[in-house]
Design a protein around this motif. Structure first.
Motif, PDB file in Angstrom:
ATOM      1  N   LEU A 151      -7.395   7.337  -5.735  1.00 53.57           N
ATOM      2  CA  LEU A 151      -6.272   7.850  -4.944  1.00 53.57           C
ATOM      3  C   LEU A 151      -6.734   8.265  -3.547  1.00 53.57           C
ATOM      4  CD1 LEU A 151      -4.413   9.951  -7.659  1.00 53.57           C
ATOM      5  CD2 LEU A 151      -3.598   7.824  -6.579  1.00 53.57           C
ATOM      6  N   GLU A 152      -7.942   8.884  -3.461  1.00 56.40           N
ATOM      7  CA  GLU A 152      -8.462   9.276  -2.150  1.00 56.40           C
ATOM      8  C   GLU A 152      -8.676   8.051  -1.263  1.00 56.40           C
ATOM      9  OE1 GLU A 152     -10.943  13.315  -3.438  1.00 56.40           O
ATOM     10  OE2 GLU A 152     -11.976  11.442  -3.004  1.00 56.40           O
ATOM     11  N   GLN A 153      -9.252   6.996  -1.865  1.00 57.23           N
ATOM     12  CA  GLN A 153      -9.506   5.779  -1.085  1.00 57.23           C
ATOM     13  C   GLN A 153      -8.183   5.141  -0.624  1.00 57.23           C
ATOM     14  OE1 GLN A 153     -11.855   2.929  -3.191  1.00 57.23           O
ATOM     15  NE2 GLN A 153     -12.044   1.535  -1.476  1.00 57.23           N
ATOM     16  N   LYS A 154      -7.225   5.123  -1.535  1.00 53.26           N
ATOM     17  CA  LYS A 154      -5.933   4.543  -1.184  1.00 53.26           C
ATOM     18  C   LYS A 154      -5.243   5.376  -0.108  1.00 53.26           C
ATOM     19  CE  LYS A 154      -1.584   2.919  -3.242  1.00 53.26           C
ATOM     20  NZ  LYS A 154      -0.819   2.776  -4.494  1.00 53.26           N
ATOM     21  N   GLN A 155      -5.354   6.708  -0.205  1.00 53.52           N
ATOM     22  CA  GLN A 155      -4.721   7.583   0.778  1.00 53.52           C
ATOM     23  C   GLN A 155      -5.299   7.343   2.170  1.00 53.52           C
ATOM     24  OE1 GLN A 155      -5.619  11.712   0.355  1.00 53.52           O
ATOM     25  NE2 GLN A 155      -3.817  12.400   1.479  1.00 53.52           N
ATOM     26  N   VAL A 156      -6.664   7.215   2.232  1.00 57.95           N
ATOM     27  CA  VAL A 156      -7.313   6.971   3.526  1.00 57.95           C
ATOM     28  C   VAL A 156      -6.831   5.655   4.114  1.00 57.95           C
ATOM     29  CG1 VAL A 156      -9.534   6.499   4.627  1.00 57.95           C
ATOM     30  CG2 VAL A 156      -9.319   8.388   2.994  1.00 57.95           C
ATOM     31  N   THR A 157      -6.750   4.613   3.260  1.00 62.44           N
ATOM     32  CA  THR A 157      -6.319   3.292   3.738  1.00 62.44           C
ATOM     33  C   THR A 157      -4.882   3.337   4.268  1.00 62.44           C
ATOM     34  OG1 THR A 157      -7.779   2.238   2.151  1.00 62.44           O
ATOM     35  CG2 THR A 157      -6.032   0.881   3.089  1.00 62.44           C
ATOM     36  N   GLU A 158      -3.992   3.993   3.508  1.00 61.51           N
ATOM     37  CA  GLU A 158      -2.589   4.039   3.917  1.00 61.51           C
ATOM     38  C   GLU A 158      -2.399   4.890   5.175  1.00 61.51           C
ATOM     39  OE1 GLU A 158      -1.468   1.350   1.185  1.00 61.51           O
ATOM     40  OE2 GLU A 158      -0.212   2.248   2.721  1.00 61.51           O
ATOM     41  N   ALA A 185       0.807   7.294   1.472  1.00 67.66           N
ATOM     42  CA  ALA A 185      -0.295   8.265   1.568  1.00 67.66           C
ATOM     43  C   ALA A 185       0.142   9.630   1.049  1.00 67.66           C
ATOM     44  CB  ALA A 185      -0.773   8.378   3.020  1.00 67.66           C
ATOM     45  N   GLY A 186       1.365  10.040   1.362  1.00 76.13           N
ATOM     46  CA  GLY A 186       1.873  11.315   0.861  1.00 76.13           C
ATOM     47  C   GLY A 186       1.991  11.307  -0.655  1.00 76.13           C
ATOM     48  N   ARG A 187       2.471  10.144  -1.192  1.00 71.96           N
ATOM     49  CA  ARG A 187       2.571  10.054  -2.663  1.00 71.96           C
ATOM     50  C   ARG A 187       1.192  10.163  -3.319  1.00 71.96           C
ATOM     51  NH1 ARG A 187       5.435   6.034  -2.597  1.00 71.96           N
ATOM     52  NH2 ARG A 187       3.926   4.354  -2.964  1.00 71.96           N
ATOM     53  N   CYS A 188       0.159   9.550  -2.700  1.00 70.83           N
ATOM     54  CA  CYS A 188      -1.217   9.656  -3.229  1.00 70.83           C
ATOM     55  C   CYS A 188      -1.682  11.113  -3.206  1.00 70.83           C
ATOM     56  CB  CYS A 188      -2.170   8.787  -2.414  1.00 70.83           C
ATOM     57  SG  CYS A 188      -1.905   7.012  -2.617  1.00 70.83           S
ATOM     58  N   GLN A 189      -1.326  11.799  -2.117  1.00 68.08           N
ATOM     59  CA  GLN A 189      -1.729  13.201  -2.023  1.00 68.08           C
ATOM     60  C   GLN A 189      -1.077  14.023  -3.129  1.00 68.08           C
ATOM     61  OE1 GLN A 189      -3.906  14.627  -0.085  1.00 68.08           O
ATOM     62  NE2 GLN A 189      -3.537  16.667  -0.884  1.00 68.08           N
ATOM     63  N   ARG A 190       0.231  13.788  -3.379  1.00 72.91           N
ATOM     64  CA  ARG A 190       0.921  14.546  -4.443  1.00 72.91           C
ATOM     65  C   ARG A 190       0.324  14.223  -5.816  1.00 72.91           C
ATOM     66  NH1 ARG A 190       5.286  12.995  -1.188  1.00 72.91           N
ATOM     67  NH2 ARG A 190       5.806  11.270  -2.587  1.00 72.91           N
ATOM     68  N   GLN A 191      -0.003  12.939  -6.033  1.00 77.01           N
ATOM     69  CA  GLN A 191      -0.592  12.568  -7.331  1.00 77.01           C
ATOM     70  C   GLN A 191      -1.949  13.244  -7.526  1.00 77.01           C
ATOM     71  OE1 GLN A 191      -0.683   8.271  -7.368  1.00 77.01           O
ATOM     72  NE2 GLN A 191       1.514   8.071  -7.730  1.00 77.01           N
ATOM     73  N   MET A 192      -2.715  13.322  -6.428  1.00 76.32           N
ATOM     74  CA  MET A 192      -4.019  14.008  -6.564  1.00 76.32           C
ATOM     75  C   MET A 192      -3.810  15.484  -6.866  1.00 76.32           C
ATOM     76  SD  MET A 192      -6.587  12.342  -3.715  1.00 76.32           S
ATOM     77  CE  MET A 192      -5.489  12.609  -2.317  1.00 76.32           C
ATOM     78  N   GLN A 193      -2.859  16.137  -6.195  1.00 72.00           N
ATOM     79  CA  GLN A 193      -2.597  17.542  -6.465  1.00 72.00           C
ATOM     80  C   GLN A 193      -2.139  17.753  -7.904  1.00 72.00           C
ATOM     81  OE1 GLN A 193      -3.240  20.073  -4.551  1.00 72.00           O
ATOM     82  NE2 GLN A 193      -3.979  18.793  -2.868  1.00 72.00           N
TER      83      GLN A 193
END
Length: 750
Positions: free
Chosen positions: A348-355, A412-420
């Motif tokens: 998720l972190e990698q995907k968030q950075v990419t997005e 990217a926001g969705r990845c952040q919420r999933q990580m949280q």
């Protein structure tokens, strides 16, 4: 960390204050002016006073050496800058413990500094242990050399290898050698002890065999002597009867003695159980020993009855502690779940950075592409009427890029919420806390397993003890029931067996008395009963004196043999039966074989460790040698090119274009001090953490330097002071004068 002020009542220092600045500080004090005392005070303020240290003939412990001269209590303050704030550290005497009190507060607010204690303040502020500090940044003119230390070895090895600190090879070697010494070291250890026990048990086996033979021989001799004593008593009785010159009286006495003896025997036999119900004496004696063993078993069962509830409470407490809202399975399942979560977080972190990157990059590329296309069309197209169409197409391209950027930002926001959400499932705030929580849970599971194992051992022992009690009780009941069926408890078993053995002994004595009385009666009645006074008795076979002398000698020898018999019986009881000794000998031989296998395995492990240590040394030395060589080359103005240091911290130096290293003992005292100063500075660069700026403390470290090399050293120290505070204590004004005369950069020393 930078030190600003020290105030001390410590040794010769009486409420004295030393103000310090950033950079280099040259503190010039005369002999006995307190240089070494200030250095020792700084070390005590950081790492505490070892009150368990004892003075020796050639050494004074710090608690004795630095006892205040004014007779007051040992105390002091240290004002330093740490983490961007001024911290005031105080140590003071509590009761009879010098420097036993501790306080750490912020100088501006007076609030307590959380996390700093009397035991960890040095490591918290400097990031290193006392051993590493004394072998790196704490330089004493009498102790410039660097000695080998496991903690320093780990930190240096971590820098030049993987960057991770673990257990040093010397610690592992010391542990393995300690285990090996516990098994055998010269004439000490488990193996020599077991060999001595084996030899002792072999001797005990021979002794038990010899004692059994001696006991048999003593009993035969006693029987022979008792027969002889009976014959001699008969002769003495004849002499006594002849002296009385009254056959009738002797007859009556003998008859009465025989009657009394028979009555006593009949009375005792009447108290005895039936002969067919009464076991042999040896069985009763064995039963008496089993009664004692049964009482021991009962006592152990009572103890287990107390220990089992405590063990069950321990298990329940461990299970309660081990409960976790995230994990409910085994340690392997918990680690697997944690690894899956960390893997997903990384994805998720990698995907968030990419997005996040695409959120601005795609619109930018669309804008550049659309604007470039419109500019080229406007410049190249011959027909201006087509420009609105082209402009519309370029705007459409930019709009598509802009929409794509918005989509990337939402992704990217969705990845952040999933990580949280994933972190919330584990009740943590950072990814690395998942491993810490998992290992804590696994550690608590280990505690549960250990507690359960302890409980299971107690339960198994209780079952075994109950089985042993039931077997012993049944055997005793079967033994005693034949002659005492009313007995139902252990006390009754003991009383019945003791009473039977006592009656057996009494009956045996009564039978002997009857036999003696019968012999005397038969001897007196040879010439007929009812003889008148003055009748002549049977003629004694030997004189009275000889009979009495022989009887006394027989009794003396009986007592002697009885004493030897009792001693032999006691020795055999102490040694044990031959079968018991053989069983112990077999157990010792098994243990000895196991320890010998362990000793061989430890020897192989030490050999393998030495091979691995050689490989580690090949990686350990080069980094330290390069850094120390550069410093030494600078201090000696290029005279020496290289430094060689091994794992034991033995040092040597090489001249340029030379492959032969000169041992430090071959150098002059000043050059040797310069070599060790270079090594110390290299150790500081490699071993001290970069995120904790540790001050460099030098106590008369330049006393043997000539003026030229002193200037070079001061220049080097001034350069070092730009990244760490330097405290140079000296008894000469030379360092201060040379420092000012040669215009060293930076701040002027106080």
């Amino acid at each position: 960390m930078n030190i600003k002020r020290m105030t001390a009542t410590f040794g010769r220092l009486d409420h004295e204050t030393l103000e310090l600045k950033d950079g280099i500080n040259i503190v010039t004090l005369p002999n006995e002016g307190g240089k070494s005392t200030w250095c020792a005070f700084l070390r005590v303020m950081l790492y505490g006073l070892n009150t368990r240290e004892r003075s020796r003939k050639d050494y004074l412990a710090d608690k004795t050496h630095y006892q205040p001269w004014n007779g007051g209590n040992m105390e002091g303050e240290l004002l330093c800058e740490w983490g961007g704030r001024d911290i005031l550290i105080r140590r003071f005497t509590v009761g009879s413990t010098p420097m036993g009190g501790f306080e750490a507060i912020y100088a501006d607010t007076g609030a307590e500094v959380k996390g700093l204690t009397r035991d960890n303040v040095g490591e918290a502020l400097l990031g290193i242990s006392r051993n590493v500090f004394e072998r790196s940044a704490f330089l004493n003119q009498s102790q410039l050399t660097v000695t080998q230390d496991p903690q320093l070895e780990r930190q240096l090895s971590a820098v030049v290898s993987s960057g991770e600190e673990g257990v040093s090879a010397s610690q592992v070697r010391e542990k393995l050698s300690d285990w090996q010494r516990k098994r055998m070291y010269k004439t000490r250890g488990a193996i020599p002890t077991l060999e001595a026990q084996k030899a002792e048990l072999e001797g005990a086996e021979d002794s038990a065999r010899d004692l059994t033979s001696s006991i048999r021989r003593y009993r035969v001799e006693i029987d022979k002597l008792e027969t002889l004593a009976a014959q001699l008593r008969y002769q003495v009785a004849l002499h006594q009867a002849r002296a009385d010159s009254a056959q009738a009286k002797a007859y009556q006495q003998a008859e009465q003695e025989l009657s009394d003896a028979k009555q006593q025997l009949e009375r005792l036999e009447g108290q005895m159980p039936a002969a067919e119900d009464l076991p042999q004496k040896a069985e009763l004696e064995a039963g008496r020993d089993e009664v004692a063993y049964l009482r021991t078993v009962d006592q152990r069962l009572k103890q287990l009855a107390k220990e089992l509830p405590e063990a069950e409470q321990t298990v329940a407490h461990a299970e309660e502690i081990a409960r976790n809202p995230v994990f409910d399975g085994t340690a392997a399942e918990a680690r697997s779940k944690a690894e899956e979560a960390k893997t997903k977080l990384e994805q998720l972190e990698q995907k968030q950075v990419t997005e996040q990157r695409n959120a601005w990059l795609v619109p930018l590329l669309a804008a550049v592409l659309g604007g470039g296309a419109f500019g080229i069309s406007w410049w190249k197209l011959p027909n201006p009427k087509q420009l609105p169409v082209i402009a519309l197409c370029c705007a459409l391209i930019f709009l598509i890029g802009l929409l794509r950027g918005v989509f990337c930002r939402r992704t990217a926001g969705r990845c952040q919420r999933q990580m949280q959400e994933l972190l919330a499932q584990f009740h943590v705030e950072r990814k690395d806390q998942i491993s810490e929580m998992t290992e804590a849970y696994c550690g608590r599971l280990d505690g549960v397993h250990q507690a359960q194992a302890g409980l299971e051992r107690l339960r198994n022992e209780e079952v075994q003890q109950k089985q042993e009690r039931e077997r012993t009780w049944n055997h005793l009941h079967q033994l005693v029931h034949a002659f005492a069926p009313e007995v139902k408890d252990v006390f009754g078993f003991s009383a019945a067996i003791t009473r039977s053995l006592t009656l057996m002994d009494a009956v045996a004595n009564a039978e002997e008395r009857v036999q003696q009385a019968q012999k005397l009666f038969e001897a007196v009645s040879v010439h007929g009963s009812g003889c008148g006074a003055g009748s002549v008795l049977e003629e004694p076979a030997i004189p009275l004196e000889k009979a009495q002398e022989g009887l006394n000698e027989a009794n003396r020898r009986i007592m002697s043999f009885q004493s030897q018999l009792d001693m032999a019986m006691g020795q055999r009881k102490a040694i044990g039966d031959q079968e018991e000794v053989q069983e112990k000998l077999e157990q010792v031989e098994r243990s000895l074989e196991e320890y010998r296998r362990d000793y061989q395995a430890l020897t192989i492990a030490l050999e393998a460790l030495d091979e691995a240590d050689v490989e580690m040394q090949n990686r350990f030395s080069p980094a330290l040698n390069r850094r120390a060589g550069a410093y030494f080359n600078r201090l000696t103005k290029g005279k020496y090119a290289k430094v060689r240091i091994n794992r034991e911290m033995d040092a040597g130096a090489e001249l340029p274009d030379s492959v032969v290293a000169h041992d430090v003992l071959e150098l002059s005292q000043g050059t040797a001090d310069q070599l060790w100063l270079a090594v110390r500075l290299a150790v500081c660069d490699l071993a001290l953490p970069q995120d904790h700026t540790c001050p460099l403390v030098l106590d008369d470290a330049l006393v043997n330097f000539d003026d030229e090399r002193t200037v070079t050293a001061l220049d080097l120290l001034e350069e070092i002071s730009r990244r760490r505070q330097v405290l140079l204590f000296t008894c000469h004004a030379r360092e201060q004068q040379l420092y000012r005369a040669h215009g060293a950069a930076g701040k002027e020393a106080p």
